[in-house]
Design an enzyme around this catalytic site. Structure first.
Site, PDB file in Angstrom:
ATOM      1  N   GLN A 133       3.810  -0.276 -14.843  1.00 55.41           N
ATOM      2  CA  GLN A 133       3.205  -0.774 -13.599  1.00 55.41           C
ATOM      3  C   GLN A 133       2.149  -1.818 -13.919  1.00 55.41           C
ATOM      4  O   GLN A 133       1.344  -1.656 -14.842  1.00 55.41           O
ATOM      5  CB  GLN A 133       2.568   0.405 -12.831  1.00 55.41           C
ATOM      6  CG  GLN A 133       1.795  -0.008 -11.587  1.00 55.41           C
ATOM      7  CD  GLN A 133       0.309  -0.138 -11.844  1.00 55.41           C
ATOM      8  OE1 GLN A 133      -0.236   0.497 -12.737  1.00 55.41           O
ATOM      9  NE2 GLN A 133      -0.350  -0.992 -11.073  1.00 55.41           N
ATOM     10  N   TYR A 135      -0.967  -4.397 -12.371  1.00 54.65           N
ATOM     11  CA  TYR A 135      -1.826  -4.993 -11.353  1.00 54.65           C
ATOM     12  C   TYR A 135      -1.954  -6.468 -11.695  1.00 54.65           C
ATOM     13  O   TYR A 135      -1.871  -6.858 -12.860  1.00 54.65           O
ATOM     14  CB  TYR A 135      -3.213  -4.334 -11.348  1.00 54.65           C
ATOM     15  CG  TYR A 135      -3.247  -3.017 -10.614  1.00 54.65           C
ATOM     16  CD1 TYR A 135      -2.886  -2.936  -9.278  1.00 54.65           C
ATOM     17  CD2 TYR A 135      -3.640  -1.850 -11.257  1.00 54.65           C
ATOM     18  CE1 TYR A 135      -2.918  -1.731  -8.589  1.00 54.65           C
ATOM     19  CE2 TYR A 135      -3.671  -0.642 -10.578  1.00 54.65           C
ATOM     20  CZ  TYR A 135      -3.314  -0.593  -9.247  1.00 54.65           C
ATOM     21  OH  TYR A 135      -3.334   0.592  -8.575  1.00 54.65           O
ATOM     22  N   ASP A 163       0.146  -3.578  -3.092  1.00 57.93           N
ATOM     23  CA  ASP A 163      -0.678  -3.105  -1.965  1.00 57.93           C
ATOM     24  C   ASP A 163      -2.154  -2.990  -2.326  1.00 57.93           C
ATOM     25  O   ASP A 163      -2.931  -2.371  -1.605  1.00 57.93           O
ATOM     26  CB  ASP A 163      -0.155  -1.751  -1.458  1.00 57.93           C
ATOM     27  CG  ASP A 163      -0.181  -0.655  -2.535  1.00 57.93           C
ATOM     28  OD1 ASP A 163      -0.828  -0.853  -3.575  1.00 57.93           O
ATOM     29  OD2 ASP A 163       0.446   0.394  -2.314  1.00 57.93           O
ATOM     30  N   ARG A 170     -12.337   4.672  -0.950  1.00 57.54           N
ATOM     31  CA  ARG A 170     -12.136   6.086  -1.290  1.00 57.54           C
ATOM     32  C   ARG A 170     -13.478   6.809  -1.205  1.00 57.54           C
ATOM     33  O   ARG A 170     -14.278   6.750  -2.142  1.00 57.54           O
ATOM     34  CB  ARG A 170     -11.577   6.211  -2.697  1.00 57.54           C
ATOM     35  CG  ARG A 170     -10.540   5.156  -3.073  1.00 57.54           C
ATOM     36  CD  ARG A 170      -9.166   5.654  -2.991  1.00 57.54           C
ATOM     37  NE  ARG A 170      -8.193   4.635  -3.329  1.00 57.54           N
ATOM     38  CZ  ARG A 170      -7.769   4.354  -4.565  1.00 57.54           C
ATOM     39  NH1 ARG A 170      -8.247   5.017  -5.601  1.00 57.54           N
ATOM     40  NH2 ARG A 170      -6.833   3.445  -4.758  1.00 57.54           N
ATOM     41  N   SER A 260       5.890   2.410  -0.292  1.00 58.66           N
ATOM     42  CA  SER A 260       4.734   3.202  -0.727  1.00 58.66           C
ATOM     43  C   SER A 260       3.499   2.745   0.021  1.00 58.66           C
ATOM     44  O   SER A 260       3.345   1.557   0.315  1.00 58.66           O
ATOM     45  CB  SER A 260       4.509   2.986  -2.233  1.00 58.66           C
ATOM     46  OG  SER A 260       3.298   3.595  -2.669  1.00 58.66           O
ATOM     47  N   HIS A 262       0.681   3.913  -1.470  1.00 60.83           N
ATOM     48  CA  HIS A 262      -0.231   4.258  -2.561  1.00 60.83           C
ATOM     49  C   HIS A 262      -0.788   5.671  -2.356  1.00 60.83           C
ATOM     50  O   HIS A 262      -1.943   5.972  -2.662  1.00 60.83           O
ATOM     51  CB  HIS A 262      -1.366   3.235  -2.622  1.00 60.83           C
ATOM     52  CG  HIS A 262      -1.902   2.907  -3.977  1.00 60.83           C
ATOM     53  ND1 HIS A 262      -1.702   1.678  -4.574  1.00 60.83           N
ATOM     54  CD2 HIS A 262      -2.649   3.615  -4.859  1.00 60.83           C
ATOM     55  CE1 HIS A 262      -2.330   1.663  -5.753  1.00 60.83           C
ATOM     56  NE2 HIS A 262      -2.898   2.842  -5.948  1.00 60.83           N
ATOM     57  N   GLY A 295       3.675  11.796  -0.663  1.00 62.61           N
ATOM     58  CA  GLY A 295       3.806  13.059   0.061  1.00 62.61           C
ATOM     59  C   GLY A 295       5.022  13.891  -0.283  1.00 62.61           C
ATOM     60  O   GLY A 295       5.285  14.880   0.393  1.00 62.61           O
ATOM     61  N   ARG A 297       6.670  16.716  -1.810  1.00 62.68           N
ATOM     62  CA  ARG A 297       6.140  17.967  -2.364  1.00 62.68           C
ATOM     63  C   ARG A 297       7.198  19.058  -2.500  1.00 62.68           C
ATOM     64  O   ARG A 297       6.888  20.195  -2.832  1.00 62.68           O
ATOM     65  CB  ARG A 297       4.995  18.513  -1.465  1.00 62.68           C
ATOM     66  CG  ARG A 297       3.812  17.578  -1.317  1.00 62.68           C
ATOM     67  CD  ARG A 297       3.059  17.406  -2.630  1.00 62.68           C
ATOM     68  NE  ARG A 297       1.920  16.496  -2.494  1.00 62.68           N
ATOM     69  CZ  ARG A 297       1.967  15.186  -2.767  1.00 62.68           C
ATOM     70  NH1 ARG A 297       3.080  14.620  -3.196  1.00 62.68           N
ATOM     71  NH2 ARG A 297       0.887  14.445  -2.636  1.00 62.68           N
ATOM     72  N   ARG A 317       0.625  12.799  -7.264  1.00 63.99           N
ATOM     73  CA  ARG A 317      -0.359  13.859  -7.531  1.00 63.99           C
ATOM     74  C   ARG A 317       0.230  15.148  -8.122  1.00 63.99           C
ATOM     75  O   ARG A 317      -0.392  15.736  -9.017  1.00 63.99           O
ATOM     76  CB  ARG A 317      -1.138  14.154  -6.248  1.00 63.99           C
ATOM     77  CG  ARG A 317      -2.006  12.963  -5.775  1.00 63.99           C
ATOM     78  CD  ARG A 317      -2.688  13.318  -4.457  1.00 63.99           C
ATOM     79  NE  ARG A 317      -3.495  12.256  -3.887  1.00 63.99           N
ATOM     80  CZ  ARG A 317      -3.015  11.334  -3.041  1.00 63.99           C
ATOM     81  NH1 ARG A 317      -1.729  11.315  -2.708  1.00 63.99           N
ATOM     82  NH2 ARG A 317      -3.845  10.426  -2.527  1.00 63.99           N
TER      83      ARG A 317
HETATM   84  C1  LIG Z   1      -5.051   9.570  -9.322  1.00 61.34           C
HETATM   85  C2  LIG Z   1      -4.086   8.495  -8.889  1.00 61.34           C
HETATM   86  C3  LIG Z   1      -4.073   7.302  -9.576  1.00 61.34           C
HETATM   87  C4  LIG Z   1      -3.173   6.295  -9.198  1.00 61.34           C
HETATM   88  N1  LIG Z   1      -3.139   5.144  -9.916  1.00 61.34           N
HETATM   89  C5  LIG Z   1      -2.248   4.193  -9.588  1.00 61.34           C
HETATM   90  C6  LIG Z   1      -2.133   3.016 -10.370  1.00 61.34           C
HETATM   91  O1  LIG Z   1      -2.838   2.833 -11.368  1.00 61.34           O
HETATM   92  N2  LIG Z   1      -1.225   2.093  -9.968  1.00 61.34           N
HETATM   93  C7  LIG Z   1      -0.422   2.265  -8.868  1.00 61.34           C
HETATM   94  O2  LIG Z   1       0.390   1.398  -8.551  1.00 61.34           O
HETATM   95  N3  LIG Z   1      -0.502   3.371  -8.121  1.00 61.34           N
HETATM   96  C8  LIG Z   1      -1.384   4.339  -8.452  1.00 61.34           C
HETATM   97  N4  LIG Z   1      -1.438   5.486  -7.706  1.00 61.34           N
HETATM   98  C9  LIG Z   1      -0.518   5.668  -6.560  1.00 61.34           C
HETATM   99  C10 LIG Z   1       0.777   6.359  -6.996  1.00 61.34           C
HETATM  100  O3  LIG Z   1       1.568   5.512  -7.798  1.00 61.34           O
HETATM  101  C11 LIG Z   1       1.654   6.751  -5.797  1.00 61.34           C
HETATM  102  O4  LIG Z   1       1.877   5.636  -4.977  1.00 61.34           O
HETATM  103  C12 LIG Z   1       1.088   7.885  -4.946  1.00 61.34           C
HETATM  104  O5  LIG Z   1       0.285   8.775  -5.706  1.00 61.34           O
HETATM  105  C13 LIG Z   1       2.235   8.642  -4.314  1.00 61.34           C
HETATM  106  O6  LIG Z   1       1.790   9.602  -3.454  1.00 61.34           O
HETATM  107  P1  LIG Z   1       1.676  11.182  -3.821  1.00 61.34           P
HETATM  108  O7  LIG Z   1       0.490  11.317  -4.734  1.00 61.34           O
HETATM  109  O8  LIG Z   1       1.450  11.797  -2.476  1.00 61.34           O
HETATM  110  O9  LIG Z   1       2.966  11.634  -4.461  1.00 61.34           O
HETATM  111  C14 LIG Z   1      -2.325   6.502  -8.075  1.00 61.34           C
HETATM  112  C15 LIG Z   1      -2.355   7.703  -7.398  1.00 61.34           C
HETATM  113  C16 LIG Z   1      -3.216   8.711  -7.805  1.00 61.34           C
HETATM  114  C17 LIG Z   1      -3.207  10.017  -7.047  1.00 61.34           C
HETATM  115  C1  LIG Z   2      -8.370   0.523 -11.286  1.00 62.87           C
HETATM  116  C2  LIG Z   2      -7.440   1.702 -11.360  1.00 62.87           C
HETATM  117  C3  LIG Z   2      -6.840   1.963 -10.027  1.00 62.87           C
HETATM  118  C4  LIG Z   2      -6.021   3.211 -10.012  1.00 62.87           C
HETATM  119  C5  LIG Z   2      -5.356   3.392  -8.693  1.00 62.87           C
HETATM  120  O1  LIG Z   2      -4.545   2.639  -8.289  1.00 62.87           O
HETATM  121  C6  LIG Z   2      -5.691   4.506  -7.865  1.00 62.87           C
HETATM  122  O2  LIG Z   2      -6.618   5.223  -8.191  1.00 62.87           O
HETATM  123  O3  LIG Z   2      -5.045   4.666  -6.835  1.00 62.87           O
END
Ligand SMILES: Cc1cc2nc3c(=O)[nH]c(=O)nc-3n(C[C@H](O)[C@H](O)[C@H](O)COP(=O)(O)O)c2cc1C
Ligand SMILES: CCCCC(=O)C(=O)O
Length: 383
Positions: A133, A135, A163, A170, A260, A262, A295, A297, A317
């Protein structure tokens, strides 16, 4: 949902309290939190609860096959691990534990550009496909080196997150003054983009300050050419919810999309992913596979997303819960539970194969979901 107090968790959600008990409070809130009022976090779950299934009968379900291909590679189930930064926050082995767990199920892991282990070390331990992935960093030279390293290490696809021009608000992170402990770093970024990460400040998130400094919000459609010209890997766009954007991405020849929001961590109030999926699938009209995250689960969630047109789903998660609760074994168990529950749901819905998961399986939502426009992964179907 109540937690088990004895024995192995019987559902994925039972891993959440086990994880929480082992994590520092601020880390738990970083994992779980969404943006603003967290209405989109809730909407992702609510959409899965709202859409119901009309099972078929008399369809010989003595063998239900969850296996598939994802970007052309065999997978034991239509599942993958969504990219998440710094898995070492969840367990000591970090992303190494994750790829080993996912590899055992032969499902892809999307490693984050902010991984806490080097790409080379992750690749060494990976037994399943690993994607990277990205950024959109201000420092394009760093980005280019990252892409090259991932290619050299054998990564199979690039996932550009679209996105996140900046991090969502947060509030839980800010309230807990979330920051990384000093031993957790981003080794793939050569120390070049890690400022702020370890600095505690009340009322603000170190991660958010960090993202604001390093992520370039000017990312736009013309930048996709830059990326295309620097890699031979498939390019996946993550974070698409609008049909118009999906159509444009397909016109430009992206290799896949991930519907997504995110995990509700970016725009608070964004659509639930299951609600956005049918319009995206319709707009793409079979030109590339469409994946979904947010989401998921349980096995019936996977079944619903696939019936609504997703080729596969990614999980965020819950994988961190598994890692925090029991390291590699916990992550593997989370993914195994999901696969087993999907197999069970297929049997009870009268669907022995993934091909039989079609929109007419979905009750009230059937009219809203796309006709059979899912992506054909056969050699004839792929471009
Ligand atoms: C702790 C955490 C860190 C994440 N970091 C990134 C990231 O670095 N890059 C990214 O594209 N998405 C990131 N995401 C989003 C996830 O890729 C994903 O879109 C999202 O967690 C999916 O939803 P779910 O947690 O309900 O399954 C992060 C999500 C969480 C919970
Ligand atoms: C700078 C890291 C961002 C991680 C991320 O995408 C998230 O926590 O959702």
């Amino acid at each position: 949902m109540t937690a088990t107090t004895v024995g192995r968790p019987l559902t994925i959600e039972e891993y959440a309290p086990l994880a929480r008990a082992r994590l520092p409070e601020a880390t738990w809130h970083y994992f779980e939190g969404g943006a603003g009022t967290e209405s989109t976090v809730e909407a992702n779950r609510a959409a899965f609860r709202r859409v119901r299934i009309r099972p078929r009968v008399l369809s010989d379900v003595s063998h239900c096959d969850t296996s598939t291909t994802i970007l052309g590679e065999p997978a034991s189930a239509p599942l993958g691990v969504a990219p998440m930064a710094y898995h070492e926050l969840a367990c000591e082995e970090g992303e190494v534990a994750t790829v080993r767990a996912a590899g055992e199920l032969r499902v892809p892991t999307v490693v984050g550009i902010f991984a806490s282990r080097s790409f080379e070390r992750i690749a060494e331990h990976a037994t399943g496909p690993v994607w990277l992935q990205l950024y959109w960093l201000h420092r394009r030279g760093v980005l280019e080196r990252v892409v090259r390293r991932a290619e050299d290490a054998g990564f199979r696809a690039l996932v550009l997150t679209v996105d996140t021009p900046r991090l969502g608000r947060r509030l839980r992170e800010a309230r807990h003054g979330f920051h990384l402990p000093p031993h957790i770093t981003a080794p793939n970024l050569d120390g070049e983009v890690t400022g702020f990460l370890h600095e505690h400040e009340d009322g603000s998130s170190a991660l958010s300050r960090h993202a604001d400094a390093f992520i370039d919000p000017s990312l736009n459609w013309s930048d996709l050419d830059w990326l295309r010209s620097r890699t031979r890997l498939p390019i996946v766009l993550k974070g698409v919810l609008s049909a118009a954007d999906a159509a444009r991405a397909a016109d430009l020849g992206v290799d896949a999309l991930i519907v997504s929001n995110h995990g509700g961590r970016q725009l608070d109030g964004a659509s639930a992913t299951l609600d956005a999926l049918p319009d995206v699938v319709r707009a793409v009209a079979g030109r590339c596979p469409v994946f979904l995250d947010g989401g998921v689960r349980g096995g019936t969630d996977v079944l619903k997303a696939l019936a609504a047109g997703a080729r596969a789903v990614f999980v965020g998660r819950p994988v961190l819960w598994g890692l925090a609760a029991a390291g590699e074994a916990g992550a593997r168990d989370v993914l195994t539970l999901l696969r087993d529950e999907l197999e069970d749901a297929m049997a009870l819905a009268g669907c022995p194969s993934l091909d039989s998961l079609t929109p007419d399986l979905l009750d009230r939502g059937a009219a809203a979901v796309a006709p059979a426009a899912s992506y054909d992964e056969s050699p004839e179907g792929r471009r």
